[in-house]
Design a protein around this motif. Sequence first.
Motif, PDB file in Angstrom:
ATOM      1  N   PRO A  80      19.753   6.554  -2.483  1.00  0.00           N
ATOM      2  CA  PRO A  80      18.445   6.372  -2.965  1.00  0.00           C
ATOM      3  C   PRO A  80      17.490   7.063  -1.923  1.00  0.00           C
ATOM      4  CG  PRO A  80      19.483   4.169  -2.680  1.00  0.00           C
ATOM      5  CD  PRO A  80      20.558   5.265  -1.969  1.00  0.00           C
ATOM      6  N   ARG A  81      16.204   7.799  -2.338  1.00  0.00           N
ATOM      7  CA  ARG A  81      15.252   8.319  -1.586  1.00  0.00           C
ATOM      8  C   ARG A  81      14.054   7.676  -2.161  1.00  0.00           C
ATOM      9  NH1 ARG A  81      17.209  13.073   0.577  1.00  0.00           N
ATOM     10  NH2 ARG A  81      15.445  12.587   1.774  1.00  0.00           N
ATOM     11  N   LEU A  82      12.824   7.788  -1.269  1.00  0.00           N
ATOM     12  CA  LEU A  82      11.496   7.564  -1.812  1.00  0.00           C
ATOM     13  C   LEU A  82      11.126   8.533  -2.700  1.00  0.00           C
ATOM     14  CD1 LEU A  82       9.950   6.243   1.427  1.00  0.00           C
ATOM     15  CD2 LEU A  82      10.722   5.206  -0.443  1.00  0.00           C
ATOM     16  N   ARG A  83      10.612   8.289  -3.877  1.00  0.00           N
ATOM     17  CA  ARG A  83       9.697   9.165  -4.774  1.00  0.00           C
ATOM     18  C   ARG A  83       8.541   9.094  -4.714  1.00  0.00           C
ATOM     19  NH1 ARG A  83      13.582   8.539 -10.281  1.00  0.00           N
ATOM     20  NH2 ARG A  83      15.576   9.128  -9.365  1.00  0.00           N
ATOM     21  N   LEU A  84       7.926   7.874  -4.563  1.00  0.00           N
ATOM     22  CA  LEU A  84       6.536   7.809  -4.587  1.00  0.00           C
ATOM     23  C   LEU A  84       6.053   6.666  -3.671  1.00  0.00           C
ATOM     24  CD1 LEU A  84       3.755   8.386  -5.935  1.00  0.00           C
ATOM     25  CD2 LEU A  84       4.284   6.327  -7.572  1.00  0.00           C
ATOM     26  N   VAL A  85       5.093   6.880  -2.786  1.00  0.00           N
ATOM     27  CA  VAL A  85       4.542   5.863  -1.966  1.00  0.00           C
ATOM     28  C   VAL A  85       3.072   5.626  -2.347  1.00  0.00           C
ATOM     29  CG1 VAL A  85       4.043   5.257   0.381  1.00  0.00           C
ATOM     30  CG2 VAL A  85       6.214   6.541  -0.160  1.00  0.00           C
ATOM     31  N   LEU A  86       2.610   4.500  -2.659  1.00  0.00           N
ATOM     32  CA  LEU A  86       1.385   4.205  -3.004  1.00  0.00           C
ATOM     33  C   LEU A  86       0.888   3.190  -1.794  1.00  0.00           C
ATOM     34  CD1 LEU A  86       1.384   3.086  -6.738  1.00  0.00           C
ATOM     35  CD2 LEU A  86       0.729   5.141  -5.829  1.00  0.00           C
ATOM     36  N   ILE A  87      -0.435   3.521  -1.476  1.00  0.00           N
ATOM     37  CA  ILE A  87      -1.048   2.646  -0.248  1.00  0.00           C
ATOM     38  C   ILE A  87      -2.350   2.287  -0.666  1.00  0.00           C
ATOM     39  CG2 ILE A  87      -1.752   2.901   2.147  1.00  0.00           C
ATOM     40  CD1 ILE A  87       0.567   4.740   2.832  1.00  0.00           C
ATOM     41  N   GLY A  88      -2.644   1.275  -0.876  1.00  0.00           N
ATOM     42  CA  GLY A  88      -4.106   0.669  -1.499  1.00  0.00           C
ATOM     43  C   GLY A  88      -4.734  -0.350  -0.337  1.00  0.00           C
ATOM     44  N   ALA A  89      -5.872  -0.257  -0.312  1.00  0.00           N
ATOM     45  CA  ALA A  89      -6.725  -1.120   0.534  1.00  0.00           C
ATOM     46  C   ALA A  89      -7.748  -1.858  -0.223  1.00  0.00           C
ATOM     47  CB  ALA A  89      -7.320  -0.233   1.512  1.00  0.00           C
ATOM     48  N   GLY A  90      -7.412  -2.041  -1.613  1.00  0.00           N
ATOM     49  CA  GLY A  90      -8.573  -2.930  -2.019  1.00  0.00           C
ATOM     50  C   GLY A  90      -7.989  -4.073  -3.073  1.00  0.00           C
TER      51      GLY A  90
END
Length: 90
Positions: A80-90
């Motif tokens: 398994p590999r990372l496909r999408l990384v979402l980083i939020g600050a809200g």
Amino acid sequence: YGVTADEAHRFGLPCGGTLELVVEPLTEASTLAEVLDATSAGKTVRRTLDIVTGEATLHEASVLAGTSFDGRYLESVFGPRLRLVLIGAG
């Protein structure tokens, strides 16, 4: 591949680059059964092949790791590999 522009296009190399292939005999020492077991269990592993000796080793790998080749060692990452990384600050 890639000797002429027509050949490069035929094999899907639109940049006209070259492609190196590594052909490895399938033996018990290939560690491919272990790669299959690890990926079936959801683990990410790095397989390192020594091009000179033909010896292959298997290690745990980061999901961020990638394939590399330094002229002697071919490192391939499976699982398994990372496909999408979402980083939020809200």
